[in-house]
Design an enzyme around this catalytic site. Sequence first.
Site, PDB file in Angstrom:
ATOM      1  N   ASP A 141       0.817  -1.218   0.000  1.00  0.00           N
ATOM      2  CA  ASP A 141       0.000   0.000   0.000  1.00  0.00           C
ATOM      3  C   ASP A 141       0.850   1.268   0.000  1.00  0.00           C
ATOM      4  O   ASP A 141       0.317   2.373   0.067  1.00  0.00           O
ATOM      5  CB  ASP A 141      -0.954   0.007   1.201  1.00  0.00           C
ATOM      6  CG  ASP A 141      -0.224   0.085   2.531  1.00  0.00           C
ATOM      7  OD1 ASP A 141       1.017  -0.090   2.538  1.00  0.00           O
ATOM      8  OD2 ASP A 141      -0.882   0.313   3.554  1.00  0.00           O
ATOM      9  N   GLU A 173       3.322   2.048   2.300  1.00  0.00           N
ATOM     10  CA  GLU A 173       3.945   2.381   3.579  1.00  0.00           C
ATOM     11  C   GLU A 173       5.431   2.020   3.572  1.00  0.00           C
ATOM     12  O   GLU A 173       5.842   1.036   2.957  1.00  0.00           O
ATOM     13  CB  GLU A 173       3.249   1.636   4.719  1.00  0.00           C
ATOM     14  CG  GLU A 173       1.874   2.161   5.058  1.00  0.00           C
ATOM     15  CD  GLU A 173       1.264   1.423   6.248  1.00  0.00           C
ATOM     16  OE1 GLU A 173       1.986   0.634   6.893  1.00  0.00           O
ATOM     17  OE2 GLU A 173       0.072   1.630   6.510  1.00  0.00           O
ATOM     18  N   HIS A 211      15.648  29.123   2.132  1.00  0.00           N
ATOM     19  CA  HIS A 211      14.980  30.167   1.351  1.00  0.00           C
ATOM     20  C   HIS A 211      14.829  31.448   2.162  1.00  0.00           C
ATOM     21  O   HIS A 211      14.900  32.551   1.615  1.00  0.00           O
ATOM     22  CB  HIS A 211      13.609  29.659   0.900  1.00  0.00           C
ATOM     23  CG  HIS A 211      12.902  30.590  -0.033  1.00  0.00           C
ATOM     24  ND1 HIS A 211      13.368  30.891  -1.288  1.00  0.00           N
ATOM     25  CD2 HIS A 211      11.759  31.311   0.121  1.00  0.00           C
ATOM     26  CE1 HIS A 211      12.553  31.737  -1.886  1.00  0.00           C
ATOM     27  NE2 HIS A 211      11.571  32.010  -1.042  1.00  0.00           N
ATOM     28  N   LYS A 255      10.497  42.196  -9.217  1.00  0.00           N
ATOM     29  CA  LYS A 255       9.596  41.103  -9.615  1.00  0.00           C
ATOM     30  C   LYS A 255       8.330  41.159  -8.776  1.00  0.00           C
ATOM     31  O   LYS A 255       8.392  41.322  -7.563  1.00  0.00           O
ATOM     32  CB  LYS A 255      10.299  39.758  -9.389  1.00  0.00           C
ATOM     33  CG  LYS A 255       9.435  38.547  -9.711  1.00  0.00           C
ATOM     34  CD  LYS A 255      10.112  37.262  -9.268  1.00  0.00           C
ATOM     35  CE  LYS A 255      10.041  37.072  -7.776  1.00  0.00           C
ATOM     36  NZ  LYS A 255      10.560  35.765  -7.336  1.00  0.00           N
ATOM     37  N   ARG A 270       4.859  38.881  -7.922  1.00  0.00           N
ATOM     38  CA  ARG A 270       4.236  37.568  -8.064  1.00  0.00           C
ATOM     39  C   ARG A 270       2.720  37.738  -8.112  1.00  0.00           C
ATOM     40  O   ARG A 270       2.121  38.293  -7.190  1.00  0.00           O
ATOM     41  CB  ARG A 270       4.638  36.676  -6.901  1.00  0.00           C
ATOM     42  CG  ARG A 270       4.201  35.230  -7.049  1.00  0.00           C
ATOM     43  CD  ARG A 270       4.700  34.384  -5.892  1.00  0.00           C
ATOM     44  NE  ARG A 270       6.156  34.310  -5.870  1.00  0.00           N
ATOM     45  CZ  ARG A 270       6.871  33.486  -6.624  1.00  0.00           C
ATOM     46  NH1 ARG A 270       6.254  32.674  -7.480  1.00  0.00           N
ATOM     47  NH2 ARG A 270       8.172  33.457  -6.547  1.00  0.00           N
ATOM     48  N   ASP A 320      12.804  26.650  -9.594  1.00  0.00           N
ATOM     49  CA  ASP A 320      11.671  25.717  -9.538  1.00  0.00           C
ATOM     50  C   ASP A 320      11.120  25.506 -10.947  1.00  0.00           C
ATOM     51  O   ASP A 320      11.579  24.644 -11.682  1.00  0.00           O
ATOM     52  CB  ASP A 320      10.615  26.246  -8.582  1.00  0.00           C
ATOM     53  CG  ASP A 320       9.517  25.226  -8.297  1.00  0.00           C
ATOM     54  OD1 ASP A 320       9.551  24.125  -8.894  1.00  0.00           O
ATOM     55  OD2 ASP A 320       8.638  25.510  -7.464  1.00  0.00           O
ATOM     56  N   THR A 321      10.175  26.318 -11.362  1.00  0.00           N
ATOM     57  CA  THR A 321       9.623  26.162 -12.716  1.00  0.00           C
ATOM     58  C   THR A 321      10.436  26.949 -13.740  1.00  0.00           C
ATOM     59  O   THR A 321      10.167  26.859 -14.939  1.00  0.00           O
ATOM     60  CB  THR A 321       8.164  26.661 -12.769  1.00  0.00           C
ATOM     61  OG1 THR A 321       8.135  28.050 -12.425  1.00  0.00           O
ATOM     62  CG2 THR A 321       7.291  25.881 -11.791  1.00  0.00           C
ATOM     63  N   GLY A 334      10.343  29.980 -14.402  1.00  0.00           N
ATOM     64  CA  GLY A 334       9.629  31.116 -14.981  1.00  0.00           C
ATOM     65  C   GLY A 334      10.306  32.435 -14.640  1.00  0.00           C
ATOM     66  O   GLY A 334      10.550  33.271 -15.515  1.00  0.00           O
TER      67      GLY A 334
END
Length: 362
Positions: free
Chosen positions: A87, A89, A180, A242, A244, A272-273, A275
Amino acid sequence: MNEQDTTAVVPPDSTGRTVDSKAASASALSLDAQASKPAAERKRPGRLSEAKRFKIFSGQANKALAEEVCKFVGVPLGETRMQRFSDGEIYFQLLENVRGADVFVIQPTCFPVDEHLVELLIMMDALKRASASRITVVIPYYGYARQDRKDRPRVAISSKLVADLLTTAGANRALLVDLHAAQIQGFFNIPVDHLFASPVLVGYFREMNLPNLTVVSPDAGGVERARFFAKKLDVPLAIVDKRRTDINVTEVMNVIGDVNGRTCLIIDDIIDTAGTLVKTAEALLDKGATKVYACASHAVLSGPAVERIAASRITEVIVSNTIPLRENAQAVAKIKVLSIAGLLGRAIESIHMETSVSTLFS
């Protein structure tokens, strides 16, 4: 006592044992010599591996980095058994004795984030129940770090929650890389050592000796990081304003600083992406920059990130190996990985030997 016997007999000590005077004198001299040494030399005699037992374990998130760290410090990677029930685990077992040992667990909480986080918690629980003397959790990439405050109504502060989970699971100390937000250190109720991949990245660009270089922060939050780079490379600093509009959606507004005719180096902690990275590069090139390089500590590279970088006008993207590079990213020639194994290895040695780690912070 006859004339041939020259050994004095000392009265029994508090335990009822008799002590030879020569042995006692030699022991006293040894203690005096030890006391005359500097404190750093007295604490842990002998080689690192011969001192108090010292072990490194790794989860499944970035075993290659853990093996590299082990090679650097000269200790074998701890043997474990990790399987999954049907399952999903996690079943985890230590395959060696850790009673009384100083243990380090290396596990970034990268994709799949929740799976690797639960792995880490279960590993620490096993170590705690196996009577490890001290458990230091080594997290090259700290997931949920971007949720460090209530920036909107009714949202969770997930980075605090993760810190509490790690402490409850048994962590006595944490070694983190490029958080971060630096204030996350305060979310832990245990000692935290916060390292930066900057020395490794700065060394790479210093050797490149790029002409007319300007370091660029892609947002106001990363100015301190970019300023460190600019100071070390002795070059000017620029900032991109910038805004967001939503999660993973950004809009570049303005470039603050002169980048016309210059080579630009974008500094960030996470890609991350991609962008933000690609839009920042486009804004710099539109303002007259000749070339754009980028570097970041954590190559998350989720969603369309790799395709965006490959199609962008960025010359080269440099990242560290806090997170293992995905297969599609490995095929992109402009993405290059630098290792921080030596940095982590030196920090682990310092923590184990109880010497200063502060020289590695910058």
